[in-house]
Every structure is written in C-alpha cells, then in structure tokens.
Scaffold this motif. Structure first.
Motif, PDB file in Angstrom:
ATOM      1  N   ARG A   1      79.738  12.863  55.418  1.00  0.00           N
ATOM      2  CA  ARG A   1      80.164  11.495  55.697  1.00  0.00           C
ATOM      3  C   ARG A   1      79.046  10.507  55.414  1.00  0.00           C
ATOM      4  O   ARG A   1      79.301   9.374  55.007  1.00  0.00           O
ATOM      5  N   GLU A   2      77.823  10.910  55.643  1.00  0.00           N
ATOM      6  CA  GLU A   2      76.700  10.011  55.364  1.00  0.00           C
ATOM      7  C   GLU A   2      76.598   9.728  53.866  1.00  0.00           C
ATOM      8  O   GLU A   2      76.289   8.602  53.454  1.00  0.00           O
ATOM      9  N   ALA A   3      76.849  10.736  53.041  1.00  0.00           N
ATOM     10  CA  ALA A   3      76.841  10.518  51.592  1.00  0.00           C
ATOM     11  C   ALA A   3      77.960   9.565  51.196  1.00  0.00           C
ATOM     12  O   ALA A   3      77.767   8.651  50.384  1.00  0.00           O
ATOM     13  N   ALA A   4      79.129   9.751  51.791  1.00  0.00           N
ATOM     14  CA  ALA A   4      80.249   8.862  51.508  1.00  0.00           C
ATOM     15  C   ALA A   4      79.960   7.445  51.998  1.00  0.00           C
ATOM     16  O   ALA A   4      80.393   6.467  51.381  1.00  0.00           O
ATOM     17  N   ALA A   5      79.224   7.342  53.094  1.00  0.00           N
ATOM     18  CA  ALA A   5      78.893   6.024  53.651  1.00  0.00           C
ATOM     19  C   ALA A   5      78.060   5.210  52.679  1.00  0.00           C
ATOM     20  O   ALA A   5      78.218   3.987  52.583  1.00  0.00           O
ATOM     21  N   ARG A   6      77.172   5.870  51.937  1.00  0.00           N
ATOM     22  CA  ARG A   6      76.358   5.151  50.957  1.00  0.00           C
ATOM     23  C   ARG A   6      77.245   4.572  49.848  1.00  0.00           C
ATOM     24  O   ARG A   6      77.009   3.460  49.362  1.00  0.00           O
ATOM     25  N   GLU A   7      78.260   5.332  49.444  1.00  0.00           N
ATOM     26  CA  GLU A   7      79.205   4.809  48.451  1.00  0.00           C
ATOM     27  C   GLU A   7      79.986   3.634  49.041  1.00  0.00           C
ATOM     28  O   GLU A   7      80.238   2.626  48.354  1.00  0.00           O
ATOM     29  N   ALA A   8      80.359   3.770  50.300  1.00  0.00           N
ATOM     30  CA  ALA A   8      81.119   2.699  50.954  1.00  0.00           C
ATOM     31  C   ALA A   8      80.305   1.416  51.038  1.00  0.00           C
ATOM     32  O   ALA A   8      80.846   0.313  50.859  1.00  0.00           O
TER      33      ALA A   8
END
Length: 424
Positions: free
Chosen positions: A312-319
């Motif tokens: 989720r942290e990796a996805a958060a950077r994209e977000a």
C-alpha cells in the motif's frame, strides 16, 4: 476568498480530546449551518469520523481565525484549548489535504476505503444545508473523481486493510482460536458490517449483533448468520462473549465497567477481549483496569503490523503523483474563477448595450418615427457599440506592430476560416 481546512486527527490529538470535538450524525446539519452563518464564512463543510474532525471553509480576508473560534465555542471549550492539536491548510494545501483524506492517504489505516463514503456523507449533508457554493462544490466533485482514479489506477485498495479488518486481526492475534469463539458486535453500521463479514469468513462459533434498532441488528445478523439482540439485552448476553467489537454513534458508553465485571463473574473469570472502535468511546475507559478484561481502543489498532502495508505504501506514492496533478488542475480553475469569466462578462456587457439601444429605438417609435428608421437606428447603433472597443484596440495593435493580438483576434472571430471559405 480563501479556502481553509482546519482540524485535528489521530496523529495530532489523543482520543479523549477527539471525543470532545466529534459531531454525531444528529448534530452535524445544525452544526454546519451554524458554522456557515458565522461572519466572514461563505461556505462550510464538516467532516467528523472516529479519527478526525475537520472544518472546510471559504473565508473572507481577515476571517481565517473564525472557524477555530467557532469550534471552541460550539464544544464549550476554553479558547486556545485546541490550538496545539489543530492543523490548518490554506488554499492549494487545503485542496491537497482533502484529496489525501478522501483517498485514504491520511487515514490511520493507509488506503482504507470507508473514509470516501464519510466524505460523501458530509458533502450531501452540506448540500442539504445549502452551505456550499461553486468553489467548494467543484472541489468536492473533483475530490470524488480523484479518489475514483486512485482506486482504479493504483493498488491502494488491493489488500483487505480497514479498521474493521484490523480489529478482527487483532482479535486473532490475542485470541488464538476464532473458530471456537463467541463474538458480540455492538452497532450495525458499515464498520460493524465489515467486521461481521471478516468474522463470518473466519467461521466463528457464534455471532451476536446488538443494536439500538433491533430491525437493523436482525438484518445484519441474517446476512452474516448471527443472532440479533437490542442494546437493552446486552447485560443478559455479555457473559457469552469471548470477543466484543463495538462501533456505534452513541454519545454515552453502552458498556460500563459494572456490566463487564458482572459478565466476567458469570464467566468465572474467563478472559474477555474488547475492541472499541467508536469515537466517542462505547466502552468505559475504566474497563481496562478490570482483571481478565483486555480493552483496546481505536488508537491501539495502529500498533497492529499488517503484512499488506508495504504494498500500500508503494501505491500511495503513485496516488500522491495523481493528487499533485489534480490539485493543480483544480487550482487553475479556481484562479480563473477569481479573475472572472470573460465570456459571461462579454455577454453581460452586450446585453446591457442591447437593452439601452432597444429602449431608444422604442422611444423613437413612440414619437412617431417610422419602423424602418427605428430599425436602421437599432442596427447601426448596436453594431457600432459592440465593435467600437475591439476595433479601437485592433487599430492600436496594428500601429504598434502587435501581431499576436491581431492573430488572436482572427482566431477569436474565426476570420481565417472565413477567408479560406471565400478563397475556395
């Protein structure tokens, strides 16, 4: 007019203070109407969840401190009591904060999806109270579009991480055999329903759903294979529960220390695990002092380590990258709004001149002038009035060699296309 976001959350303020400033569903509409009625506030929205209370306002110059003063006064707190716990975001930062909140990037559980529904509820309430105008209405519509795109284009919601899921995970860690457990759920809202689904998947031995409205409890119990009771029946069934998970909108505790002590006595001191994920709290804090009662609040859930957090942290950077782009797009629209709408201004000016010339032509008819003469006056005068300023500016541009303005005028009036058609 400036945009302001003011609030406190699970990072900046302890649970006992968040309880004091929470707005229950029955209070929220009157509160947002009261906030919008304060001097200097043009628009208002209140977002109040178990983890945050936030005020979003459009405010006039010099009125930036009004929302904070109102928040103290509304909750009968001494002025300044909240100052060290409050955060404030202005204009672009306020927009970015709203986008991050709605996408779950500012949540206790990174990427949790329930917050978007809570933002939508706050929006619908503000609309019903008529406390929104074009700027914040547009911001909220943009917010929902951003949240949808983040959910679609990233894996921020790919893993089952929510407050309800984490509460069940915590129960699994502290109570080894969920399949042999009797679980009592207090409440029947979305969080409790999510917990019920996770518990049903874990095949708990027995599930009891307690709610103030028995019909709601029966509906949830039916969907999840449980048994429904009213809140008044809690003392009679509490001793059956190995695990209690509670999330209601009650302003007062629904489980007291005396009730828990009586249940433990009936259980012959067999331990009871309790998770209170409500704000204000559903379970009296003193229950934590009772032997064999293990009480966890929503703030304790942050201590649960979830194996899905890293993805989720990796996805958060994209977000965050998506949010940065969308913040700039909204702010560009807002800057254009502040400058005024040139199309509306042009039309308004033309309509004013039309009405003036039409009144003069009508007066000519009333004085006995012919219709042909009045129409000729109307056409010639209106044409001259509408073209005077553009013609004068274009002549001046030609004299000073301003080719850009001349080319822009040609594009504006589509003269190039007209000339092409003529040549053809």
């Amino acid at each position: 007019m400036a945009l302001l976001a003011l609030g406190l959350n699970h990072v900046t303020a302890p649970l006992d203070l968040r309880e004091k400033v929470a707005f229950g569903p029955e209070q929220a509409r009157a509160a947002v109407e009261e906030l919008a009625a304060q001097a200097g506030i043009e628009e208002a929205l209140i977002l109040s969840t178990c983890n945050r209370t936030e005020l979003y306002c459009s405010v006039a110059d010099g009125a930036q401190i009004v929302p904070a003063q109102w928040l103290h006064k509304h909750h009968q707190l001494n002025l300044g009591r909240l100052d060290e716990f409050l955060y404030r975001h202005d204009n672009e930062a306020a927009v970015r904060h709203m986008f991050r909140v709605a996408t779950g990037l500012d949540s206790l559980i990174l990427g949790e999806p329930q917050i978007l529904g809570q933002v939508k509820d706050a929006y619908q309430l503000a609309r019903a109270a008529r406390t929104l105008k074009a700027p914040m209405e547009r911001m909220l519509q943009h917010t929902f579009a951003v949240a949808k795109r983040v959910r679609t284009d990233t894996r921020i919601g790919a893993s089952p991480v929510s407050v309800a899921y984490t509460a069940v995970r915590l129960a699994e860690q502290r109570f080894a055999d969920l399949a042999g457990a009797c679980v009592l759920l207090i409440g029947a809202g979305e969080t409790i329903e999510l917990a019920a689904r996770h518990l049903s998947d874990a095949k708990v031995r027995r599930l009891i759903v307690a709610n103030r409205t028995l019909d709601h409890a029966q509906s949830l119990a039916h969907r999840c294979g449980g048994y429904a009771i009213g809140l008044n029946d809690l003392p009679a069934h509490l001793a059956e529960a190995d695990i209690v998970i509670s999330s209601t909108a009650s302003r007062e505790p629904v489980l007291t220390r005396a009730m828990v002590e009586a249940a433990l006595k009936a259980r012959r001191r067999k331990p009871m695990f309790l998770v209170d994920i409500a704000v204000p709290r559903d379970i009296e804090a003193d229950v934590a002092k009772v032997d064999d009662a293990y009480l966890y609040t929503i703030d304790d859930l942050r201590q649960v380590i979830d194996e899905n957090l890293r993805s989720r942290e990796a996805a958060a950077r994209e977000a965050e990258a998506i949010i940065d782009l969308q913040v700039e797009r909204y702010m560009a629209w807002r800057r254009a709004l502040d400058r005024g709408n040139p199309v509306q201004d042009l039309r308004r000016q033309a309509e004013t001149e039309r009405d003036e010339v039409l009144a003069r032509a009508t007066a000519m008819l009333a004085r006995g002038r012919s219709a042909e003469e009045a129409l000729a006056f109307l056409a010639n005068t209106l044409t001259n009035k509408l073209l005077h300023a553009p013609s004068a500016n274009l002549r001046a541009a030609a004299l000073r060699g301003d080719g850009e303005l001349i080319q822009a005028a040609a594009r504006l009036f589509d003269r190039a296309a007209a000339n092409d058609d003529k040549d053809a």
